[in-house]
Design a protein around this motif. Structure first.
Motif, PDB file in Angstrom:
ATOM      1  N   SER A 251       0.739  -1.262  -0.007  1.00  0.00           N
ATOM      2  CA  SER A 251       0.144   0.009  -0.057  1.00  0.00           C
ATOM      3  C   SER A 251       0.728   1.179  -0.144  1.00  0.00           C
ATOM      4  CB  SER A 251      -1.206  -0.131   1.251  1.00  0.00           C
ATOM      5  OG  SER A 251      -0.235   0.264   2.377  1.00  0.00           O
ATOM      6  N   GLU A 252       2.214   1.156   0.628  1.00  0.00           N
ATOM      7  CA  GLU A 252       3.137   2.328   0.361  1.00  0.00           C
ATOM      8  C   GLU A 252       3.977   2.232  -0.701  1.00  0.00           C
ATOM      9  OE1 GLU A 252       5.176   1.627   4.091  1.00  0.00           O
ATOM     10  OE2 GLU A 252       3.691   1.837   5.384  1.00  0.00           O
ATOM     11  N   GLY A 253       3.831   1.292  -1.583  1.00  0.00           N
ATOM     12  CA  GLY A 253       4.276   1.379  -2.996  1.00  0.00           C
ATOM     13  C   GLY A 253       5.659   0.801  -2.893  1.00  0.00           C
ATOM     14  N   SER A 254       5.868  -0.185  -1.931  1.00  0.00           N
ATOM     15  CA  SER A 254       7.086  -0.971  -1.827  1.00  0.00           C
ATOM     16  C   SER A 254       6.925  -2.381  -1.756  1.00  0.00           C
ATOM     17  CB  SER A 254       7.828  -0.469  -0.358  1.00  0.00           C
ATOM     18  OG  SER A 254       7.999   1.011  -0.781  1.00  0.00           O
ATOM     19  N   ALA A 255       8.035  -3.073  -1.824  1.00  0.00           N
ATOM     20  CA  ALA A 255       8.021  -4.581  -1.588  1.00  0.00           C
ATOM     21  C   ALA A 255       8.715  -4.863  -0.161  1.00  0.00           C
ATOM     22  CB  ALA A 255       8.890  -5.492  -2.507  1.00  0.00           C
TER      23      ALA A 255
END
Length: 309
Positions: free
Chosen positions: A284-288
């Motif tokens: 959801s924060e755009g990270s893996a």
């Protein structure tokens, strides 16, 4: 009750409603498994042996347990079918080899259930709760072990070991006579390690090999921890001491009335659930998740734990 336990069991069955549909379904399944093993059947099923599919039995049983623990009754029906398929296929393999049939498996199970429930089918005093049933069960199993030991001692010593092995009996080492079955022999070594350890320690404790209190068991845990730390890191001795440490912890579980295998499975499920929640938060924060720093991972872990509580 009837003098003959099997006759009493038959009477009890007649008191229940007839389930012709179940019998027909079982007969159809038996024929299907037989058909798969025929020369013009399935090439895969035809070449299977007890050894080649042994692992499948464990895997299917665990998948059924997973459905039980997750409350998934819809898929539990399917997984129980997969477990039954393993039983049926092993029985057909044995039948093809002239060892035994599925009818033998069912008949032996039925006789064992009647024999181990004398409080239902025999003249044993009735059991008032599950604890008393377990005591009766252990008493009957102990009697069965003693009976097998007598049979072993009376057995013709001229019978070849390979014949005994073909009937499921362990062959004696060369130059040694077969020993009577020991207390721990009936605990399968193929059981998961924690389950096997708890069953073995429980039987040893019932025989009198036991600590005086759970505090003494914790002292043993600490002793095993010191022995583990004293060994060279990466050595075989350190690995063995770690096993001793785990075994001591299993005994703590036994004293506390905790199923060690179930407890570890529950903790592993909890970890997997939290890890999935961390992955979702990271996405959801755009990270893996694996690209985040350890500090950020710990923050997400704490956030998930807080949300759960």
């Amino acid at each position: 009750m009837a003098d003959d336990p099997m006759a009493a069991a038959a009477d009890a069955r007649r008191d229940r409603s007839t389930r012709a549909d179940a019998r027909e379904a079982f007969d159809a399944l038996t024929e299907t498994i037989w058909r798969l093993r025929q020369p013009d059947g399935c090439p895969w099923d035809r070449v299977q042996t007890h050894e080649s599919i042994a692992r499948n039995m464990i895997e299917e049983a665990y998948e059924a347990v997973d459905c039980i623990e997750s409350g998934d009754s819809r898929h539990l029906c399917e997984e129980l079918g997969d477990v039954l398929m393993q039983v049926m296929l092993h029985a057909q393999i044995a039948a093809d080899a002239g060892a035994f049939t599925i009818a033998d498996v069912v008949a032996e199970l039925d006789e064992k259930l009647v024999r181990r429930h004398p409080h239902v089918f025999g003249d044993h005093v009735g059991a008032h709760d599950a604890g008393e049933v377990l005591d009766i069960w252990d008493e009957v199993k102990r009697s069965e072990r003693e009976s097998r030991s007598l049979d072993d001692r009376a057995r013709d010593p001229g019978v070849p070991d390979d014949v005994r092995a073909s009937s499921g009996e362990a062959a004696a080492p060369a130059g040694k006579s077969a020993r009577p079955e020991g207390l721990l022999d009936s605990v399968p070594s193929a059981f998961p390690a924690l389950m096997q350890a708890q069953k073995v320690s429980k039987r040893a404790a019932k025989a009198g090999f036991e600590w005086a209190s759970v505090d003494d068991v914790w002292d043993q845990v600490e002793s095993e921890r010191r022995e583990f730390l004293a060994e060279e890191p990466g050595s075989a001795a350190r690995e063995l001491e770690f096993g001793d440490l785990l075994f001591a912890l299993v005994n703590v579980a036994r004293w506390e009335g905790i199923d060690a295998e179930g407890a570890l499975r529950a903790s592993t499920r909890k970890f997997r659930r939290r890890w999935q929640a961390m992955e979702e938060r990271a996405a959801s924060e755009g990270s893996a998740l694996e690209d985040l720093s350890t500090v950020r991972m710990n923050e997400l872990w704490d956030a998930v734990k807080t949300e759960e509580s």
